[in-house]
Scaffold this motif. Structure first.
Motif, PDB file in Angstrom:
ATOM      1  N   LEU A 369      13.872   0.121   5.250  1.00 35.49           N
ATOM      2  CA  LEU A 369      13.741   0.664   3.903  1.00 35.49           C
ATOM      3  C   LEU A 369      15.030   0.449   3.124  1.00 35.49           C
ATOM      4  CD1 LEU A 369      12.021   4.109   4.651  1.00 35.49           C
ATOM      5  CD2 LEU A 369      10.920   1.990   3.904  1.00 35.49           C
ATOM      6  N   SER A 370      14.862   0.208   1.833  1.00 35.37           N
ATOM      7  CA  SER A 370      16.014   0.042   0.949  1.00 35.37           C
ATOM      8  C   SER A 370      16.691   1.391   0.716  1.00 35.37           C
ATOM      9  CB  SER A 370      15.558  -0.541  -0.389  1.00 35.37           C
ATOM     10  OG  SER A 370      16.532  -0.338  -1.393  1.00 35.37           O
ATOM     11  N   ARG A 371      18.021   1.409   0.808  1.00 38.85           N
ATOM     12  CA  ARG A 371      18.734   2.657   0.551  1.00 38.85           C
ATOM     13  C   ARG A 371      18.541   3.100  -0.889  1.00 38.85           C
ATOM     14  NH1 ARG A 371      25.168   4.097   1.365  1.00 38.85           N
ATOM     15  NH2 ARG A 371      24.835   6.281   1.951  1.00 38.85           N
ATOM     16  N   THR A 372      18.525   2.133  -1.813  1.00 40.80           N
ATOM     17  CA  THR A 372      18.256   2.452  -3.220  1.00 40.80           C
ATOM     18  C   THR A 372      16.866   3.055  -3.373  1.00 40.80           C
ATOM     19  OG1 THR A 372      19.695   0.660  -3.972  1.00 40.80           O
ATOM     20  CG2 THR A 372      18.071   1.509  -5.553  1.00 40.80           C
ATOM     21  N   GLY A 373      15.902   2.470  -2.669  1.00 39.30           N
ATOM     22  CA  GLY A 373      14.541   2.983  -2.722  1.00 39.30           C
ATOM     23  C   GLY A 373      14.430   4.382  -2.139  1.00 39.30           C
ATOM     24  N   MET A 374      15.166   4.650  -1.062  1.00 39.66           N
ATOM     25  CA  MET A 374      15.120   5.981  -0.458  1.00 39.66           C
ATOM     26  C   MET A 374      15.745   7.020  -1.388  1.00 39.66           C
ATOM     27  SD  MET A 374      15.665   5.387   3.653  1.00 39.66           S
ATOM     28  CE  MET A 374      17.069   4.261   3.579  1.00 39.66           C
ATOM     29  N   ARG A 375      16.818   6.631  -2.059  1.00 40.28           N
ATOM     30  CA  ARG A 375      17.414   7.547  -3.044  1.00 40.28           C
ATOM     31  C   ARG A 375      16.427   7.821  -4.178  1.00 40.28           C
ATOM     32  NH1 ARG A 375      23.510   4.904  -3.623  1.00 40.28           N
ATOM     33  NH2 ARG A 375      24.423   5.933  -1.790  1.00 40.28           N
ATOM     34  N   ALA A 421       4.427   6.280  -3.369  1.00 36.88           N
ATOM     35  CA  ALA A 421       4.594   5.043  -4.143  1.00 36.88           C
ATOM     36  C   ALA A 421       6.052   4.584  -4.117  1.00 36.88           C
ATOM     37  CB  ALA A 421       4.125   5.267  -5.586  1.00 36.88           C
ATOM     38  N   ALA A 422       6.982   5.535  -4.241  1.00 31.68           N
ATOM     39  CA  ALA A 422       8.404   5.194  -4.177  1.00 31.68           C
ATOM     40  C   ALA A 422       8.784   4.679  -2.792  1.00 31.68           C
ATOM     41  CB  ALA A 422       9.249   6.411  -4.547  1.00 31.68           C
ATOM     42  N   LEU A 423       8.159   5.237  -1.753  1.00 32.02           N
ATOM     43  CA  LEU A 423       8.418   4.755  -0.392  1.00 32.02           C
ATOM     44  C   LEU A 423       7.923   3.327  -0.206  1.00 32.02           C
ATOM     45  CD1 LEU A 423       7.671   7.768   1.984  1.00 32.02           C
ATOM     46  CD2 LEU A 423       9.840   6.545   1.722  1.00 32.02           C
ATOM     47  N   VAL A 424       6.753   3.030  -0.763  1.00 34.36           N
ATOM     48  CA  VAL A 424       6.243   1.656  -0.699  1.00 34.36           C
ATOM     49  C   VAL A 424       7.205   0.711  -1.407  1.00 34.36           C
ATOM     50  CG1 VAL A 424       4.390   0.113  -1.460  1.00 34.36           C
ATOM     51  CG2 VAL A 424       3.835   2.356  -0.489  1.00 34.36           C
ATOM     52  N   LEU A 425       7.729   1.149  -2.544  1.00 30.27           N
ATOM     53  CA  LEU A 425       8.710   0.342  -3.268  1.00 30.27           C
ATOM     54  C   LEU A 425       9.958   0.105  -2.419  1.00 30.27           C
ATOM     55  CD1 LEU A 425       9.186  -0.993  -6.049  1.00 30.27           C
ATOM     56  CD2 LEU A 425      10.266   1.138  -6.780  1.00 30.27           C
ATOM     57  N   SER A 426      10.312   1.089  -1.611  1.00 31.82           N
ATOM     58  CA  SER A 426      11.492   0.967  -0.750  1.00 31.82           C
ATOM     59  C   SER A 426      11.340  -0.133   0.294  1.00 31.82           C
ATOM     60  CB  SER A 426      11.762   2.298  -0.038  1.00 31.82           C
ATOM     61  OG  SER A 426      11.966   3.332  -0.953  1.00 31.82           O
ATOM     62  N   LEU A 427      10.090  -0.520   0.567  1.00 36.07           N
ATOM     63  CA  LEU A 427       9.856  -1.602   1.532  1.00 36.07           C
ATOM     64  C   LEU A 427      10.218  -2.965   0.966  1.00 36.07           C
ATOM     65  CD1 LEU A 427       6.370  -0.415   2.862  1.00 36.07           C
ATOM     66  CD2 LEU A 427       8.510  -0.415   4.161  1.00 36.07           C
ATOM     67  N   PHE A 428      10.358  -3.053  -0.364  1.00 34.21           N
ATOM     68  CA  PHE A 428      10.559  -4.352  -0.997  1.00 34.21           C
ATOM     69  C   PHE A 428      11.894  -4.480  -1.728  1.00 34.21           C
ATOM     70  CE2 PHE A 428       6.001  -3.466  -0.813  1.00 34.21           C
ATOM     71  CZ  PHE A 428       5.557  -4.572  -0.098  1.00 34.21           C
ATOM     72  N   LEU A 429      12.520  -3.368  -2.072  1.00 35.66           N
ATOM     73  CA  LEU A 429      13.802  -3.434  -2.765  1.00 35.66           C
ATOM     74  C   LEU A 429      14.887  -3.989  -1.843  1.00 35.66           C
ATOM     75  CD1 LEU A 429      13.761  -0.046  -4.730  1.00 35.66           C
ATOM     76  CD2 LEU A 429      13.511  -2.352  -5.676  1.00 35.66           C
ATOM     77  N   PRO A 430      15.959  -4.549  -2.400  1.00 35.98           N
ATOM     78  CA  PRO A 430      17.009  -5.138  -1.545  1.00 35.98           C
ATOM     79  C   PRO A 430      17.828  -4.061  -0.819  1.00 35.98           C
ATOM     80  CG  PRO A 430      17.627  -5.239  -3.861  1.00 35.98           C
ATOM     81  CD  PRO A 430      16.205  -4.786  -3.823  1.00 35.98           C
ATOM     82  N   GLY A 431      18.606  -4.523   0.161  1.00 36.56           N
ATOM     83  CA  GLY A 431      19.478  -3.635   0.912  1.00 36.56           C
ATOM     84  C   GLY A 431      18.731  -2.817   1.946  1.00 36.56           C
ATOM     85  N   LYS A 432      17.723  -3.452   2.579  1.00 39.46           N
ATOM     86  CA  LYS A 432      16.902  -2.710   3.537  1.00 39.46           C
ATOM     87  C   LYS A 432      17.609  -2.572   4.883  1.00 39.46           C
ATOM     88  CE  LYS A 432      13.373  -5.430   3.049  1.00 39.46           C
ATOM     89  NZ  LYS A 432      12.022  -6.005   3.248  1.00 39.46           N
ATOM     90  N   LYS A 433      17.401  -1.386   5.504  1.00 39.79           N
ATOM     91  CA  LYS A 433      17.949  -1.120   6.835  1.00 39.79           C
ATOM     92  C   LYS A 433      16.915  -0.346   7.622  1.00 39.79           C
ATOM     93  CE  LYS A 433      22.865  -0.971   5.600  1.00 39.79           C
ATOM     94  NZ  LYS A 433      24.107  -0.159   5.626  1.00 39.79           N
ATOM     95  N   ILE A 434      16.956  -0.513   8.957  1.00 47.05           N
ATOM     96  CA  ILE A 434      16.092   0.265   9.838  1.00 47.05           C
ATOM     97  C   ILE A 434      16.974   1.118  10.732  1.00 47.05           C
ATOM     98  CG2 ILE A 434      15.966  -1.545  11.622  1.00 47.05           C
ATOM     99  CD1 ILE A 434      13.017  -0.624  12.047  1.00 47.05           C
ATOM    100  N   HIS A 435      16.601   2.359  10.872  1.00 48.67           N
ATOM    101  CA  HIS A 435      17.357   3.292  11.713  1.00 48.67           C
ATOM    102  C   HIS A 435      16.432   3.785  12.813  1.00 48.67           C
ATOM    103  CE1 HIS A 435      20.859   3.432   9.146  1.00 48.67           C
ATOM    104  NE2 HIS A 435      20.062   3.603   8.096  1.00 48.67           N
TER     105      HIS A 435
END
Length: 443
Positions: A369-375, A421-435
């Motif tokens: 997930l993108s950190r920007t998207g998670m925020r 919907a914002a979480l789905v967006l987080s799958l595509f925004l840049p800066g993705k990380k998996i924890h």
């Protein structure tokens, strides 16, 4: 490892099951009437499902939710949100509510109402709670092995006796919001237990107990976490269902449930004890309610004091425990209904954010997930929660229009689809990380 998990689960169950867990299920059972099934399902989802999932996810990470939010959002945000959560489930709301509930339901029928009986009871109550909380290393032995089984047995006796004595639904038509949205109203009642927020706190105590256990592998740690979560879910679910059914079957006169000043959950518990056990029922109820709330009080004092000592070590853990106990003592003397009235807007704001973080943490274990998207996701949850509060408690028309335009608003879940919907967006925004799972330090 199974034994360790069950012992920790019993301790956590004793901490979770307190004031709200006692008074809200009987009230829901009565008010929902013939709509009991969807109402209790909503309550169980928010009152058990989310807290247990949050507890498991938080305990998987050795750093708890603080570490998860540091990674996903920011250290400043995680500190601010956790501070609000700990204050909410601590001295500003939940801890005073446990003492006020103990007095209102258990002690008041014996002593009578008044500021002096309440003050004397809360002084003794918090003195003993402080004494147990200042030695957190002994919580497992004192709460999990002694006090929790005692109060659980008393609740089971009341439930079973009541269910055998009252076998039919006492109210045919549901009352209030249960008539239009039984599931959503039950879901919101689950908010009032504060248990999802308590999961953020209690995972710290669970982790501390697990650090004292010699695990030979990470697998043993994770198995113990699952066992603890399962124990909490089963025990809480059984008591919730039994208490709700008792409320659903216990007869309440119209002049009682028509009086907004009477807490129906407290009424069901007190009157059913008196009806079932006679004069001795008052003392049975006093012991049951006080023990139930007391274990939660001790656990919350320990959790809140641990958090603030670790984050702000300007004074000792014992001094934090003393401060938390004193503030809770003062606020407990406001009375039960006033505490619940003040707490609901704060809970409606924090709860969607907390649930969003739990959902986001679970998803991020399996997908980047993108950190920007998670925020952005957390910001969406916070914004919609704030608008909903302005609608429900300030009466702003524009806020009501916004909330009613969102799907699932009738179930009090207007925030859910925008968050997803914002979480789905987080799958595509840049800066993705998996924890994924964090390495454990085994000792």
């Amino acid at each position: 490892m199974f034994k360790n998990g069950l012992q920790i689960g019993l301790m956590l169950f004793g901490m979770f099951f307190g004031a709200g867990n006692l008074i809200f299920p009987p009230s829901l059972g009565f008010e929902s009437g013939s709509m009991f099934t969807p109402a209790i399902l909503g309550f169980l989802l928010s009152g058990i499902g989310m807290p247990v999932i949050a507890l498991i996810i938080g305990t998987f990470n050795p750093g708890g939710f603080r570490a998860e939010m540091n990674q996903k959002i920011s250290p400043a945000f995680s500190l601010l949100l956790l501070a609000l959560i700990y204050l909410s489930i601590g001295p500003l709301m939940a801890i005073p509510r446990t003492a006020a509930t103990s007095f209102s339901i258990g002690v008041l029928p014996i002593t009578g109402d008044g500021t002096l009986p309440l003050a004397l009871f809360t002084i003794v109550y918090f003195a003993f709670a402080w004494w147990l909380a200042i030695t957190p290393t002994k919580l497992l032995a004192r709460l999990g092995k002694v006090l929790t089984p005692m109060f659980a047995l008393l609740i089971v006796i009341l439930m079973l006796t009541g269910l055998f004595s009252y076998t039919t639904t006492s109210l045919a038509e549901p009352l209030g919001k249960y008539s239009t949205s039984a599931f959503g109203t039950g879901f919101i009642e689950g908010y009032n237990t504060m248990d999802t927020l308590a999961s953020f706190a209690f995972c710290i105590l669970a982790l501390n107990e697990m650090r004292r256990i010699h695990f030979h592998s990470a697998r043993e740690h994770y198995t113990s976490v699952w066992m603890a979560g399962l124990a909490v879910a089963v025990l809480m679910g059984a008591l919730y269902l039994g208490l709700a059914l008792l409320g659903n079957h216990f007869p309440i006169p119209p002049e009682v449930y028509g009086d907004a000043h009477i807490n129906l959950g407290a009424y069901v518990l007190s009157q059913s004890s008196l009806a079932l056990f006679g004069p001795a029922g008052m003392y049975f109820l006093a012991v049951m309610v006080t023990l139930t709330c007391f274990t939660t009080t001790v656990g919350l004092i320990a959790a809140v004091s641990t958090f603030f000592y670790e984050e702000f070590p300007i004074m000792s853990y014992q001094k934090y425990a003393t401060l938390v106990s004193l503030v809770s003592l003062l606020l407990a003397n406001l009375g039960l209904n006033e505490i619940i009235k003040v707490s609901l807007p704060i809970l409606l704001f924090i709860y969607p954010i907390a649930i969003t973080i739990v959902i986001m943490t679970i998803l991020n274990k399996f997908a980047a997930l993108s950190r920007t998207g998670m925020r952005l996701t957390v910001a969406v949850a916070a914004l919609i929660s704030a608008i909903d509060i302005l609608h429900q408690f300030a009466g702003f028309g524009w806020a009501g229009a916004v909330i009613k335009s969102l799907p699932l608003h009738e179930s009090s879940l207007a925030w859910l689809l925008p968050v997803l919907a914002a979480l789905v967006l987080s799958l595509f925004l840049p800066g993705k990380k998996i924890h994924g799972e964090t390495e454990l330090e085994l000792h």
